[in-house]
Scaffold this motif. Structure first.
Motif, PDB file in Angstrom:
ATOM      1  N   ALA A  43       2.190   0.515   0.738  1.00 12.71           N
ATOM      2  CA  ALA A  43       2.998   0.642  -0.599  1.00 12.71           C
ATOM      3  C   ALA A  43       3.630   1.916  -0.215  1.00 12.71           C
ATOM      4  CB  ALA A  43       1.797   0.661  -1.280  1.00 12.71           C
ATOM      5  N   ASP A  49       0.497   6.502  -9.365  1.00 14.19           N
ATOM      6  CA  ASP A  49       0.441   5.144  -9.146  1.00 14.19           C
ATOM      7  C   ASP A  49      -0.934   4.675  -8.646  1.00 14.19           C
ATOM      8  OD1 ASP A  49       3.312   4.968  -9.550  1.00 14.19           O
ATOM      9  OD2 ASP A  49       3.750   4.918  -7.233  1.00 14.19           O
ATOM     10  N   LEU A  51      -2.314   1.002  -6.686  1.00 14.70           N
ATOM     11  CA  LEU A  51      -1.816   0.173  -5.482  1.00 14.70           C
ATOM     12  C   LEU A  51      -0.690  -0.775  -6.051  1.00 14.70           C
ATOM     13  CD1 LEU A  51      -1.893  -0.441  -2.617  1.00 14.70           C
ATOM     14  CD2 LEU A  51      -3.478  -2.203  -3.106  1.00 14.70           C
ATOM     15  N   ASP A  52      -1.130  -1.637  -7.218  1.00 16.45           N
ATOM     16  CA  ASP A  52       0.114  -2.343  -7.545  1.00 16.45           C
ATOM     17  C   ASP A  52       1.199  -1.781  -7.870  1.00 16.45           C
ATOM     18  OD1 ASP A  52      -1.807  -4.595  -7.587  1.00 16.45           O
ATOM     19  OD2 ASP A  52      -2.045  -4.720  -9.662  1.00 16.45           O
ATOM     20  N   ALA A  54       2.398   0.985  -6.559  1.00 18.29           N
ATOM     21  CA  ALA A  54       2.941   1.480  -5.670  1.00 18.29           C
ATOM     22  C   ALA A  54       3.620   0.606  -4.740  1.00 18.29           C
ATOM     23  CB  ALA A  54       2.042   2.280  -4.652  1.00 18.29           C
ATOM     24  N   GLN A  55       3.028  -0.599  -4.721  1.00 16.74           N
ATOM     25  CA  GLN A  55       3.498  -1.694  -4.201  1.00 16.74           C
ATOM     26  C   GLN A  55       5.107  -2.419  -4.614  1.00 16.74           C
ATOM     27  OE1 GLN A  55       2.842  -2.699  -1.315  1.00 16.74           O
ATOM     28  NE2 GLN A  55       0.835  -2.885  -0.749  1.00 16.74           N
ATOM     29  N   THR A  56       4.965  -2.328  -6.095  1.00 15.11           N
ATOM     30  CA  THR A  56       6.063  -2.602  -6.689  1.00 15.11           C
ATOM     31  C   THR A  56       7.119  -1.515  -6.459  1.00 15.11           C
ATOM     32  OG1 THR A  56       5.023  -3.605  -8.409  1.00 15.11           O
ATOM     33  CG2 THR A  56       7.360  -3.104  -8.861  1.00 15.11           C
ATOM     34  N   ARG A  57       6.923  -0.227  -6.289  1.00 14.80           N
ATOM     35  CA  ARG A  57       7.840   0.585  -5.774  1.00 14.80           C
ATOM     36  C   ARG A  57       8.435   0.412  -4.420  1.00 14.80           C
ATOM     37  NH1 ARG A  57       8.136   5.125  -8.485  1.00 14.80           N
ATOM     38  NH2 ARG A  57       6.274   5.174  -9.378  1.00 14.80           N
ATOM     39  N   LYS A  58       7.410   0.029  -3.684  1.00 18.13           N
ATOM     40  CA  LYS A  58       8.030  -0.145  -2.106  1.00 18.13           C
ATOM     41  C   LYS A  58       9.046  -1.309  -2.078  1.00 18.13           C
ATOM     42  CE  LYS A  58       5.870  -2.938   0.095  1.00 18.13           C
ATOM     43  NZ  LYS A  58       4.723  -2.989   0.797  1.00 18.13           N
ATOM     44  N   HIS A 230       0.874   7.267   3.269  1.00 14.65           N
ATOM     45  CA  HIS A 230       0.902   6.046   2.293  1.00 14.65           C
ATOM     46  C   HIS A 230       0.376   4.900   2.873  1.00 14.65           C
ATOM     47  CE1 HIS A 230       4.337   7.510  -0.366  1.00 14.65           C
ATOM     48  NE2 HIS A 230       4.155   8.799   0.821  1.00 14.65           N
ATOM     49  N   THR A 234      -3.015   2.832   1.252  1.00 12.46           N
ATOM     50  CA  THR A 234      -2.914   1.571   1.216  1.00 12.46           C
ATOM     51  C   THR A 234      -4.334   0.893   1.615  1.00 12.46           C
ATOM     52  OG1 THR A 234      -0.573   1.757   1.049  1.00 12.46           O
ATOM     53  CG2 THR A 234      -1.544  -0.358   1.450  1.00 12.46           C
TER      54      THR A 234
END
Ligand SMILES: C[S@@+](CC[C@H](N)C(=O)[O-])C[C@H]1O[C@@H](n2cnc3c(N)ncnc32)[C@H](O)[C@@H]1O
Length: 301
Positions: A43, A49, A51-52, A54-58, A230, A234
Motif C-alpha cells: 500500500a 491512513d 490499510l484500505d 493506503a491501498q486506494t491511494r496506491k 510501506h 502493509t
C-alpha cells in the motif's frame, strides 16, 4: 496441459502452475486478511491512513503515474483479484480495462464482478496479443515472477527486456507504464529457501538496476521511489488481520498452512525493515522513435 502452461513452462519466469500453487490457495482465505478487494501488494500510506485508504491511494498513484484516467484502453499485467480494473473503470473513467493473470481463481473472481468495460484474461503477457494498442499499462507486484532462480545475469536481464519489449509493442507512443516491484536492496542477497520453495515458486527478485537497464532504450524513466517501509507496514497489517481471524483461517486452510502464512508475512516484513529487500514504484514513458535523439537501434524500430 493448456496452451498457457506450455508457453510459460519454457519461459524464464514462473510457470502458470507455480503461480496457481500460491494464488489459487483460496479466495476466501485471502479475503480474510487482505480484505474484500484482495489487494495483494504494498500500500501507499500517508499520515492517518488505515490499510484500505493506503491501498486506494496506491491504486490512484499508479493510475496517475500511468496517465490512465479517461483513457480508452488500459492494461493491468498481473491484475490479481481485479481491484485496479474496477478502480480504472469506476473512478478513472477508463472505457476498456484489460487484466492478465495466470491464476484461474483470480480470473473467475474478477469475471463475476466485472461489467462490460472490464476484460480479464487467464494469460501471460508473453502470450498476450492486444487487438489494439493500449494508452497506458500498470503492473503491480507481478514483475517478481518474470524471472526464475538459476538464470545467468544475462538471461535474467533478457527476461526483463522481453517484458519491456512487450510493453513497448503494446503501448501507443508517449504512453506510460507504471510498475511496482520488490527488488533486492543490494547484490549478494537471496530469498530464504522457505519463501523460494514453499511460497513463491520459480520466482526470483530483480536487483534495483535491472528494470531500468531492461527498459533502455525504449522507455524514459519518469519517476522512481523506494517505499520499503510501506511494504513492511502493509505486511504487519496483513499479519495482524490474519492472526485476528486465526480460527476462521484454520477452519478454512488448516493449522499448518496458517502457521506457514504467518511465518512468511513476518519474514518478509523483517526483510523490508532490515533493508534486505526494497519496494520500487517506477514509471516510464515510451519514447517516440521519430523524434528521439537516441541511437539508431531505437529510431530504426
Ligand atoms: C502479488 S499478485 C498482485 C496482484 C495485483 N496486482 C495486486 O496488486 O493486488 C501477482 C499477480 O501477477 C500475476 N502474474 C504472475 N506472472 C504473470 C505473467 N507472466 N503474466 C500475467 N500475470 C502474471 C499473478 O497471476 C497475480 O495475479
Amino acid at each position: 496441459m493448456t496452451q498457457t502452461d506450455q508457453a510459460t513452462t519454457i519461459a524464464p519466469g514462473a510457470s502458470a502452475q507455480a503461480i496457481r500453487h500460491h494464488y489459487d490457495f483460496g479466495d476466501d482465505f485471502f479475503g480474510l486478511w487482505l480484505g474484500p478487494e484482495r489487494i495483494y501488494s504494498a500500500a501507499l500510506f500517508e499520515a492517518g491512513d488505515d490499510l484500505d485508504a493506503a491501498q486506494t491511494r496506491k491504486l490512484d498513484h499508479h493510475i496517475a503515474a500511468a496517465g490512465a484516467a479517461g483513457k480508452a484502453r488500459v492494461l493491468d499485467v498481473g491484475c490479481g483479484w481485479g481491484a485496479m480494473l474496477r478502480r480504472l473503470v469506476d473512478q478513472a473513467h477508463v472505457k476498456h480495462a484489460v487484466g492478465l493473470t495466470l491464476s484461474s481463481s483470480q480470473a473467475a473472481f474478477v469475471r463475476e464482478r466485472a461489467g462490460p468495460e472490464i476484460e480479464v484474461r487467464e494469460e501471460s503477457w508473453r502470450d498476450h496479443r492486444p487487438e489494439a494498442p493500449y494508452d497506458a499499462i500498470v503492473s503491480i507486484g507481478a514483475f517478481e515472477h518474470f524471472a526464475r532462480p538459476g538464470l545467468s545475469p544475462e538471461e535474467k536481464l533478457g527476461a526483463y527486456r522481453a517484458f519491456f519489449a512487450f510493453c513497448r509493442d503494446s503501448l501507443n507512443t508517449g504512453g506510460c507504464l507504471s510498475l511496482q516491484t520488490i527488488a533486492y536492496s543490494a547484490s549478494g542477497i537471496t530469498l530464504p529457501p522457505f519463501i523460494a520453495e514453499r511460497i513463491f515458486r520459480e520466482s526470483e527478485l530483480p536487483l534495483i538496476h535491472e528494470p531500468i537497464a531492461a527498459a533502455d532504450p525504449d522507455f524514459e524513466l519518469i519517476a522512481l521511489r523506494n517505499d520499503r517501509d510501506h511494504y513492511a507496514a502493509t505486511l504487519v497489517a496483513w499479519e495482524r488481520a490474519l492472526v485476528a481471524r486465526r480460527d476462521e483461517a484454520v477452519a478454512m486452510a488448516g493449522e499448518e498452512a496458517v502457521a506457514e502464512f504467518v511465518r512468511y508475512l513476518r519474514v518478509c516484513a523483517m526483510a523490508f525493515k532490515l533493508d534486505a529487500i526494497c519496494l520500487l514504484r517506477m514509471s516510464f514513458r515510451k519514447r517516440d522513435p521519430a523524434t528521439s535523439i537516441l541511437p539508431g537501434n531505437l529510431r530504426s524500430r
